[in-house]
Design an enzyme around this catalytic site. Structure first.
Site, PDB file in Angstrom:
ATOM      1  N   LYS A  15       1.090  -1.383  -0.153  1.00 44.79           N
ATOM      2  CA  LYS A  15       0.384  -0.227  -0.094  1.00 44.79           C
ATOM      3  C   LYS A  15       0.803   1.017  -0.433  1.00 44.79           C
ATOM      4  O   LYS A  15       0.456   2.497  -0.287  1.00 44.79           O
ATOM      5  CB  LYS A  15      -1.159  -0.058   1.457  1.00 44.79           C
ATOM      6  CG  LYS A  15      -0.884  -0.317   2.500  1.00 44.79           C
ATOM      7  CD  LYS A  15      -1.917   0.094   3.784  1.00 44.79           C
ATOM      8  CE  LYS A  15      -0.714  -0.284   4.558  1.00 44.79           C
ATOM      9  NZ  LYS A  15       0.257  -0.677   5.319  1.00 44.79           N
ATOM     10  N   ARG A  90      -6.222   2.924  11.317  1.00 44.13           N
ATOM     11  CA  ARG A  90      -5.820   1.349  11.554  1.00 44.13           C
ATOM     12  C   ARG A  90      -7.143   0.514  12.858  1.00 44.13           C
ATOM     13  O   ARG A  90      -6.725  -1.033  12.944  1.00 44.13           O
ATOM     14  CB  ARG A  90      -3.916   1.224  11.816  1.00 44.13           C
ATOM     15  CG  ARG A  90      -3.553   0.745  11.253  1.00 44.13           C
ATOM     16  CD  ARG A  90      -1.838   1.102  12.078  1.00 44.13           C
ATOM     17  NE  ARG A  90      -0.901  -0.296  10.856  1.00 44.13           N
ATOM     18  CZ  ARG A  90      -0.278   0.685  10.549  1.00 44.13           C
ATOM     19  NH1 ARG A  90       0.299   1.467  10.075  1.00 44.13           N
ATOM     20  NH2 ARG A  90       0.927  -0.131   9.638  1.00 44.13           N
ATOM     21  N   ARG A 129      12.212  -6.981   2.872  1.00 44.04           N
ATOM     22  CA  ARG A 129      11.697  -5.864   3.173  1.00 44.04           C
ATOM     23  C   ARG A 129      12.648  -5.422   4.345  1.00 44.04           C
ATOM     24  O   ARG A 129      14.087  -4.729   4.843  1.00 44.04           O
ATOM     25  CB  ARG A 129      11.151  -5.487   3.676  1.00 44.04           C
ATOM     26  CG  ARG A 129      10.668  -4.373   3.441  1.00 44.04           C
ATOM     27  CD  ARG A 129       9.573  -2.878   3.966  1.00 44.04           C
ATOM     28  NE  ARG A 129       8.965  -3.152   4.970  1.00 44.04           N
ATOM     29  CZ  ARG A 129       7.542  -2.935   5.262  1.00 44.04           C
ATOM     30  NH1 ARG A 129       6.521  -2.797   3.968  1.00 44.04           N
ATOM     31  NH2 ARG A 129       6.560  -2.685   6.437  1.00 44.04           N
ATOM     32  N   ARG A 135      14.189  -2.703   9.060  1.00 46.81           N
ATOM     33  CA  ARG A 135      13.818  -2.421   9.421  1.00 46.81           C
ATOM     34  C   ARG A 135      13.676  -2.816  10.892  1.00 46.81           C
ATOM     35  O   ARG A 135      13.349  -4.453  10.815  1.00 46.81           O
ATOM     36  CB  ARG A 135      12.238  -1.832   9.181  1.00 46.81           C
ATOM     37  CG  ARG A 135      11.573  -0.838   8.458  1.00 46.81           C
ATOM     38  CD  ARG A 135      10.703  -0.984   7.682  1.00 46.81           C
ATOM     39  NE  ARG A 135       9.460  -0.985   8.430  1.00 46.81           N
ATOM     40  CZ  ARG A 135       8.586  -0.923   8.210  1.00 46.81           C
ATOM     41  NH1 ARG A 135       7.439  -0.217   7.487  1.00 46.81           N
ATOM     42  NH2 ARG A 135       7.523  -1.806   9.093  1.00 46.81           N
ATOM     43  N   ARG A 146       2.644  -8.146  13.941  1.00 48.09           N
ATOM     44  CA  ARG A 146       1.386  -6.953  13.262  1.00 48.09           C
ATOM     45  C   ARG A 146       0.609  -7.332  12.457  1.00 48.09           C
ATOM     46  O   ARG A 146      -0.221  -7.258  12.568  1.00 48.09           O
ATOM     47  CB  ARG A 146       2.825  -6.690  12.084  1.00 48.09           C
ATOM     48  CG  ARG A 146       3.887  -5.792  13.342  1.00 48.09           C
ATOM     49  CD  ARG A 146       5.260  -5.381  12.783  1.00 48.09           C
ATOM     50  NE  ARG A 146       4.848  -4.383  11.066  1.00 48.09           N
ATOM     51  CZ  ARG A 146       5.673  -4.315   9.954  1.00 48.09           C
ATOM     52  NH1 ARG A 146       6.498  -5.049  10.487  1.00 48.09           N
ATOM     53  NH2 ARG A 146       4.692  -3.458   9.414  1.00 48.09           N
TER      54      ARG A 146
HETATM   55  P1  AMP Z   1       4.604   0.878   8.972  1.00 49.79           P
HETATM   56  O1  AMP Z   1       5.547   1.564   8.246  1.00 49.79           O
HETATM   57  O2  AMP Z   1       2.468   1.482   8.927  1.00 49.79           O
HETATM   58  O3  AMP Z   1       3.672  -0.760   9.054  1.00 49.79           O
HETATM   59  O4  AMP Z   1       3.851   1.202  10.706  1.00 49.79           O
HETATM   60  C1  AMP Z   1       4.454   0.966  12.097  1.00 49.79           C
HETATM   61  C2  AMP Z   1       4.516   0.257  13.131  1.00 49.79           C
HETATM   62  O5  AMP Z   1       4.379   1.856  13.481  1.00 49.79           O
HETATM   63  C3  AMP Z   1       3.385  -0.337  13.020  1.00 49.79           C
HETATM   64  O6  AMP Z   1       3.373  -1.598  13.339  1.00 49.79           O
HETATM   65  C4  AMP Z   1       2.192   0.459  14.729  1.00 49.79           C
HETATM   66  O7  AMP Z   1       3.642  -0.100  15.300  1.00 49.79           O
HETATM   67  C5  AMP Z   1       3.405   2.021  14.105  1.00 49.79           C
HETATM   68  N1  AMP Z   1       1.349   2.463  13.466  1.00 49.79           N
HETATM   69  C6  AMP Z   1       1.435   3.120  12.237  1.00 49.79           C
HETATM   70  N2  AMP Z   1       0.458   4.016  12.275  1.00 49.79           N
HETATM   71  C7  AMP Z   1      -0.244   3.241  12.743  1.00 49.79           C
HETATM   72  C8  AMP Z   1      -0.901   3.779  12.922  1.00 49.79           C
HETATM   73  N3  AMP Z   1      -2.239   3.904  12.465  1.00 49.79           N
HETATM   74  N4  AMP Z   1      -2.157   3.147  14.883  1.00 49.79           N
HETATM   75  C9  AMP Z   1      -1.477   3.134  15.664  1.00 49.79           C
HETATM   76  N5  AMP Z   1      -0.102   2.391  15.038  1.00 49.79           N
HETATM   77  C10 AMP Z   1       0.619   2.744  13.962  1.00 49.79           C
END
Ligand code: AMP
Length: 199
Positions: A15, A90, A129, A135, A146
């Site tokens: 995404k 989320r 990744r 990461r 996750r």
């Molecule tokens: P992402 O890069 O979108 O996969 O986000 C990495 C991590 O950031 C997630 O596993 C959460 O711990 C945190 N995170 C990102 N966006 C959100 C959100 N909208 N609400 C809560 N935690 C978030």
């Protein structure tokens, strides 16, 4: 905010890639809460210090903290004409907050693009990744967590947005270009049209 487009899908669905391409095409910013949080972590801000261990465990950062951060980002001038949301909302509570934030400026969610990818492929992609981007939350254990959190807290948003008529499901297990052209077609058909030629 005239145009709010949400990309929604499991971690590793691609995404972010699609959101960034669309942001470039439409000339509106991609707002990734994951990127904003990683930025806080690397700066060592108060939010970053709270978020770091949560992100490393694969859990979600509390709704109120993420929503406050998002609100601040939306107040920046480049988000005046709209934004592409990547990784937010989320949770159901975040979806409500987003709606409230948009209503304050006369906007609404125009389209929710659900990038659907089978779990086995997600795990593979996320492990790759991990090697490429290093990461901290792309270890096998955190990936499993996750995906579990996604299923429990985020997947229910599909029903919510299906009911509101905004949801478009896109098969994310195809070439990036093919998915991007489906995204463009979906937006042409969305209930509020994106300016002609923009997608
Ligand atoms: P992402 O890069 O979108 O996969 O986000 C990495 C991590 O950031 C997630 O596993 C959460 O711990 C945190 N995170 C990102 N966006 C959100 C959100 N909208 N609400 C809560 N935690 C978030």
């Amino acid at each position: 905010m005239s145009s709010a487009i949400v990309f929604f899908g499991p971690p590793g669905s691609g995404k972010g890639t699609q959101a960034s391409r669309l942001a470039a095409t439409l000339g509106i910013p991609q707002i990734s809460t994951g990127d904003l949080l990683r930025n806080h972590v690397s700066r060592g801000s108060a939010l970053g210090r709270v978020a770091k261990p949560i992100m490393e465990s694969g859990a979600l950062v509390p709704d109120d903290l993420v929503t406050k951060m998002l609100k601040e980002r939306l107040a920046e001038p480049d988000a005046k004409n709209g934004a592409i949301f990547d990784g937010y909302p989320r949770t159901v509570a975040q979806a409500r907050s987003l709606q409230a934030l948009l209503e304050e400026t006369g906007g609404r969610v125009d389209a929710v693009l659900f990038i659907d990818v089978p779990d086995t492929i997600l795990v593979d992609r996320l492990l790759k990744r991990a090697v490429l981007e290093g990461r901290a939350d792309d270890t096998r254990e955190t990936i499993a967590e996750r995906l579990r959190v996604y299923r429990e807290k985020t997947a229910p948003l599909a029903d919510l947005y299906r009911q509101s008529g905004a949801l478009v499901t896109i098969d994310g297990n195809r070439a990036i270009e093919t998915i991007a052209s489906d995204v463009a077609a979906a937006l042409q058909n969305a209930r509020t049209a994106v300016p002609k030629g923009a997608a």
